[in-house]
Design a protein around this motif. Structure first.
Motif, PDB file in Angstrom:
ATOM      1  N   ARG A   1      -6.835   6.503   1.807  1.00 47.60           N
ATOM      2  CA  ARG A   1      -8.202   6.226   1.349  1.00 47.60           C
ATOM      3  C   ARG A   1      -8.894   5.206   2.254  1.00 47.60           C
ATOM      4  N   HIS A   2      -8.178   4.180   2.642  1.00 45.74           N
ATOM      5  CA  HIS A   2      -8.779   3.172   3.519  1.00 45.74           C
ATOM      6  C   HIS A   2      -9.140   3.757   4.881  1.00 45.74           C
ATOM      7  N   LEU A   3      -8.256   4.581   5.429  1.00 42.20           N
ATOM      8  CA  LEU A   3      -8.532   5.161   6.743  1.00 42.20           C
ATOM      9  C   LEU A   3      -9.588   6.259   6.668  1.00 42.20           C
TER      10      LEU A   3
ATOM     11  N   GLY B   1      -4.367  -6.505   4.608  1.00 42.83           N
ATOM     12  CA  GLY B   1      -3.180  -7.034   5.247  1.00 42.83           C
ATOM     13  C   GLY B   1      -3.219  -6.988   6.759  1.00 42.83           C
ATOM     14  N   TYR B   2      -4.159  -6.234   7.302  1.00 41.93           N
ATOM     15  CA  TYR B   2      -4.237  -6.055   8.755  1.00 41.93           C
ATOM     16  C   TYR B   2      -5.456  -6.754   9.362  1.00 41.93           C
TER      17      TYR B   2
ATOM     18  N   LEU C   1       0.838  -1.201   0.000  1.00 41.27           N
ATOM     19  CA  LEU C   1       0.000   0.000   0.000  1.00 41.27           C
ATOM     20  C   LEU C   1       0.871   1.248   0.000  1.00 41.27           C
ATOM     21  N   ASN C   2       0.604   2.174  -0.906  1.00 43.88           N
ATOM     22  CA  ASN C   2       1.294   3.464  -0.811  1.00 43.88           C
ATOM     23  C   ASN C   2       0.516   4.370   0.131  1.00 43.88           C
ATOM     24  N   ARG C   3       1.073   5.539   0.403  1.00 35.75           N
ATOM     25  CA  ARG C   3       0.461   6.429   1.393  1.00 35.75           C
ATOM     26  C   ARG C   3      -0.927   6.891   0.975  1.00 35.75           C
TER      27      ARG C   3
END
Length: 443
Positions: free
Chosen positions: A221-223, A294-295, A214-216
């Motif tokens: 976007r996910h957060l 991934g988390y 994942l790039n920043r």
């Protein structure tokens, strides 16, 4: 039961404090700057005492845990070029010997070197003991020995009581400028404008391959999706580094108080910040599990032993480093270090403001910014050195603090050898010694 009336103040009886140590160079604070200062002075033949309030060395690197060394490099489109060498480079080699990463990691318009904070403690012990530095752990500086404008030593409180150390030169590497403040130095500290602190943490049970992909922008976007679903996250972009299998280090919390950064010099505000930082981690755990690839099976593996304070006192020195110096490749005849780290501003909102230097460039840091104005026998190295709020946002990082610490240690030893105060040393000789040790001073 009768209760005693509350007292506004108490009178303490006079006392005599034993002078336990008499040394050439006293270094207070064993973080990035202090570690290098103590070893550099000892290697020049000085008798050195290094006093640290914790039971280990490394300061923010090992206590807060940063995830990566910042400030080691400048970058171009094709190259990652060191701008800090000398003892900082030696130290990263020692970490690699202990099993730490060797290669820099590029991100945004810069690069840093991931590290394992546990290895910092081991490598730091090894470094100081080999240099012959005397250590005093679990001691807090509470006073200064001063005659007129000369700082002669420091008073400490330890497990076995109150004691003092007298020294020809004292180097303040406390990060907060505690010794300079106790000595009456002029400093700048305004809680209305200082940078917000961060509680660092590490998540285990991570699919590192997917998480590292994942790039920043993707992480943001996910957060942001997590925020839209009701999770209260103060930041949605931050640093994520892996130095252990199935583990990711996160630099992503942001602690604020009433629309400003909490004051790290206020006991209650700092206490509240520690609690708030850990509470934020609980929210991030939920967010990463639900929204970040991934988390899915992650758990809290570790939390920094102390919140990461970015800014507090900045001691006024013979030179005041400015934003203009940082952004315009400042050059100085008494330069003792270089930096290419961007101006990294952590305000109270979710975003972090970055102002990057031109690719492949750097600015110099002068020796004079470590000399507190109007005081003798004292050097200030690390993030509390003389810099404006804007310039501090660039020079405060670990590698730059290491370079300043190395310069302060050599300067202190040279002052002892010549029988002069640090302000009166031959800075050309200082620079020659630093270059011979592999330090990068620029053109």
């Amino acid at each position: 039961m009768n209760r005693s009336p509350s007292l506004a103040a108490i009178s303490e009886p006079p006392r005599q404090t034993p002078v336990r140590h008499l040394v050439d160079v006293l270094v207070v604070g064993g973080g990035s700057a202090g570690l290098m200062a103590a070893v550099a002075a000892a290697r020049q033949g000085a008798r050195v005492l290094l006093v640290e309030r914790n039971g280990y060395l490394g300061g923010t690197l090992s206590m807060v845990t940063l995830g990566s060394f910042c400030g080691l490099y400048t970058v171009t489109e094709t190259e990652v070029i060191p701008v800090v060498g000398g003892m900082a480079a030696e130290f990263t080699e020692r970490l690699a010997h202990w099993g730490g990463p060797r290669e820099p990691l590029r991100w945004l318009q810069t690069a840093s070197l991931p590290y394992d904070p546990t290895l910092v403690k081991l490598a730091a012990d090894e470094l100081v003991l080999q240099a012959g530095v005397q250590l005093a752990f679990h001691c807090l500086a509470v006073g200064v020995l001063r005659e007129d404008q000369h700082v002669r030593g420091v008073i400490f409180e330890g497990r076995d009581g109150r004691w003092a150390c007298a020294a020809h030169v004292v180097i303040d590497c406390t990060g907060d400028g505690d010794i300079a403040a106790l000595a009456g130095a002029d400093f700048e500290h305004d809680p209305q404008v200082i940078q917000a602190p961060t509680t660092m943490f590490r998540l285990g049970g991570v699919d590192v391959a997917r998480a590292s992909a994942l790039n920043r922008d993707e992480l943001r976007r996910h957060l942001e999706q997590a925020v839209a679903c009701g999770l209260n996250l103060p930041r949605t972009s931050g640093g994520a580094f892996s130095v252990r299998p199935a583990s990711m280090h996160l630099n992503i919390t942001r602690v604020v108080k009433d629309g400003r950064a909490p004051d790290p010099l206020d006991t209650q505000e700092l206490t509240d910040s520690e609690v708030q930082g850990r509470r934020q981690i609980s929210a991030y755990l939920k967010a990463f599990r639900r929204f970040v690839p991934g988390y899915e099976n992650c758990f809290i593996e570790d939390i920094g032993a102390q919140i990461g304070v970015r800014e507090s006192r900045r001691v006024r020195g013979d030179y005041w480093l400015t934003q203009h110096d940082v952004l315009n490749q400042g050059r100085f005849r008494d330069a003792v270090a270089c930096s290419a780290w961007p101006m990294e501003e952590h305000g109270v909102g979710r975003a972090t403001l970055w102002r990057f230097l031109a690719p492949g460039t750097y600015y110099q840091l002068p020796y004079r910014m470590m000399l507190p104005a109007g005081l003798h026998g004292l050097l200030v190295a690390g993030r509390c050195a003389s810099a404006s709020h804007e310039a501090h946002a660039s020079m405060r990082v670990a590698a730059v603090c290491m370079a300043l610490g190395e310069a302060a240690g050599v300067a202190a030893a040279q002052a002892v050898a010549a029988g002069v105060m640090p302000r009166d040393i031959d800075t050309d000789a200082l620079r020659r010694t630093l270059r011979a040790q592999g330090a990068i001073l620029g053109d």
